[in-house]
Design a protein around this motif. Sequence first.
Motif, PDB file in Angstrom:
ATOM      1  N   GLU A 232       0.838  -1.199   0.000  1.00  0.00           N
ATOM      2  CA  GLU A 232       0.000   0.000   0.000  1.00  0.00           C
ATOM      3  C   GLU A 232       0.870   1.245   0.000  1.00  0.00           C
ATOM      4  OE1 GLU A 232      -2.842   2.055   3.256  1.00  0.00           O
ATOM      5  OE2 GLU A 232      -3.555   0.087   2.569  1.00  0.00           O
ATOM      6  N   LYS A 233       0.542   2.202  -0.856  1.00  0.00           N
ATOM      7  CA  LYS A 233       1.242   3.476  -0.934  1.00  0.00           C
ATOM      8  C   LYS A 233       0.217   4.603  -0.907  1.00  0.00           C
ATOM      9  CE  LYS A 233       5.352   1.667  -1.404  1.00  0.00           C
ATOM     10  NZ  LYS A 233       6.331   1.762  -0.305  1.00  0.00           N
ATOM     11  N   CYS A 234       0.324   5.441   0.113  1.00  0.00           N
ATOM     12  CA  CYS A 234      -0.587   6.590   0.258  1.00  0.00           C
ATOM     13  C   CYS A 234      -2.050   6.149   0.184  1.00  0.00           C
ATOM     14  CB  CYS A 234      -0.295   7.651  -0.801  1.00  0.00           C
ATOM     15  SG  CYS A 234       1.357   8.372  -0.692  1.00  0.00           S
TER      16      CYS A 234
ATOM     17  N   THR B  29       3.895  -1.388  -6.983  1.00  0.00           N
ATOM     18  CA  THR B  29       4.491  -0.426  -6.053  1.00  0.00           C
ATOM     19  C   THR B  29       6.006  -0.579  -5.972  1.00  0.00           C
ATOM     20  OG1 THR B  29       4.289  -1.886  -4.118  1.00  0.00           O
ATOM     21  CG2 THR B  29       2.392  -0.490  -4.658  1.00  0.00           C
TER      22      THR B  29
ATOM     23  N   ASP C 157       8.926   5.279   0.162  1.00  0.00           N
ATOM     24  CA  ASP C 157       7.729   6.090   0.354  1.00  0.00           C
ATOM     25  C   ASP C 157       8.016   7.557   0.063  1.00  0.00           C
ATOM     26  OD1 ASP C 157       6.000   3.991   1.273  1.00  0.00           O
ATOM     27  OD2 ASP C 157       7.088   4.025   3.182  1.00  0.00           O
TER      28      ASP C 157
ATOM     29  N   GLU D 256       5.754  11.591  -0.728  1.00  0.00           N
ATOM     30  CA  GLU D 256       4.473  12.256  -0.511  1.00  0.00           C
ATOM     31  C   GLU D 256       3.462  11.796  -1.551  1.00  0.00           C
ATOM     32  OE1 GLU D 256       4.708  16.455  -0.250  1.00  0.00           O
ATOM     33  OE2 GLU D 256       6.203  16.467   1.351  1.00  0.00           O
ATOM     34  N   ALA D 257       3.931  11.529  -2.760  1.00  0.00           N
ATOM     35  CA  ALA D 257       3.076  10.967  -3.810  1.00  0.00           C
ATOM     36  C   ALA D 257       3.183   9.446  -3.780  1.00  0.00           C
ATOM     37  CB  ALA D 257       3.499  11.498  -5.181  1.00  0.00           C
ATOM     38  N   ALA D 258       2.107   8.773  -4.172  1.00  0.00           N
ATOM     39  CA  ALA D 258       2.092   7.309  -4.161  1.00  0.00           C
ATOM     40  C   ALA D 258       3.146   6.770  -5.118  1.00  0.00           C
ATOM     41  CB  ALA D 258       0.704   6.799  -4.557  1.00  0.00           C
TER      42      ALA D 258
END
Length: 430
Positions: free
Chosen positions: A51-53, A267, A271, A273-275
């Motif tokens: 999971e990203k953002c 993904t 990490d 700020e943007a996915a």
Amino acid sequence: MRTLYIECNMGAAGDMLTAALLELLPDRDAFLEEINHIGIPGVEVTAREDEKCGIRGTHIHVKVQGEEETEEMFEHDHDQDHHHGHEHDHDHDHHHGHEHDHDYDHEHARHHEHHHYYTGMNEIRRIIEKFHVSDKVKQDVKAVYETIAEAESHAHGCPVEEIHFHEVGSMDAVTDVTAVCLLLEKLAPEQILVSPIHVGSGQVRCAHGILPVPAPATAHILRGVPTYGGEVRGELCTPTGAALLKHFAARFCSMPVMRTEKIGIGTGKKDFEAANCIRVFLGETEEKSEQLVEMNCNLDDCTAERIAFAAEQLLAQGALDVYTVPAGMKKSRPGILLCVLCREGDRERMAESIFRHTSTLGIRVQPVQRYTLDRTIETVSTALGPVRKKISVGFGIRREKWEYEDLAKLAREKDLSIEQVIKIIEREEK
């Protein structure tokens, strides 16, 4: 038409493309089982949810001889007198070479020394030839990997055959490239479109010092491709990701109007700020337009048999069209203009084949835009037997045409002319 659109808002890497395309398959476990048994030495590929953002996707892990490629493997061996392919300290944490940012303890690096072997392009070609995949996939894998090697060769100023890759890094990259080529064969889109590529910004540290982003090898591969920097600091597009996109993309553009059926998300490890992910969209578009390459050369000392054989070889290697035009040459000699239409990713292979099979000393290359109708084939049952009908639609046009080989077969079997066969089957349709 069946279209795959690849969105590269956070660049592209081989593992991310693999993960995104894997999500489009109905049986992902079966594919992982297949890729783990096609003959890549010591490789194990696994996938897990990530999971990203807040966006759920898939992350791919590649282990070679039980371990994933890490930077500390490469610390101790950067002063050798030969060149090594490399991917730098990528923000996707998917490294395909050995020259990275080195802040690790040398004793810890020596702990990994028994894994430090190098593989040249000839060995990689031999490994690919042994894969349990189709010839088309083998050709695609070799073409993509040779694009990477050629870019590293250009960056280091040495011949391709002197480029050597760290064993773990090279098998990791070959796995990524093979997985993407195999996935695309299974998905079988009629065209692949790619967004402009976000390459990142700033600098990246490697054994040679601090390099700009995109790194030299990546920048070399992405010549002629729309790219941009942006606010994200770091290297987002790897040479492997760049080579895969360059090879398969029909064109680079904004997302077309399409009816999306499936979406895949792959993904990266880090990490932002943007996915940190790449998205792929599989669906239908109405009309077909693609950017191709036209290659041509003049021949005045080549026999008709040799030109015919050259055309056969070019078509077998992926040319979309090959044709000849009579031409008046210098010194008033009659000659032939040989024209080849191909995708951008096949250009180098077509050039090599033209030089090999003809007597030309030079090839002219220019980009061309091609519009085509969407084509399907249906089989019609008739009193004479089954006949395939080719149907072309798009741009407000619909055309239908009987398959010539089927008409000719029935004409021979029934002792009729082709015109009589057409009249009979069309009379039945009414």
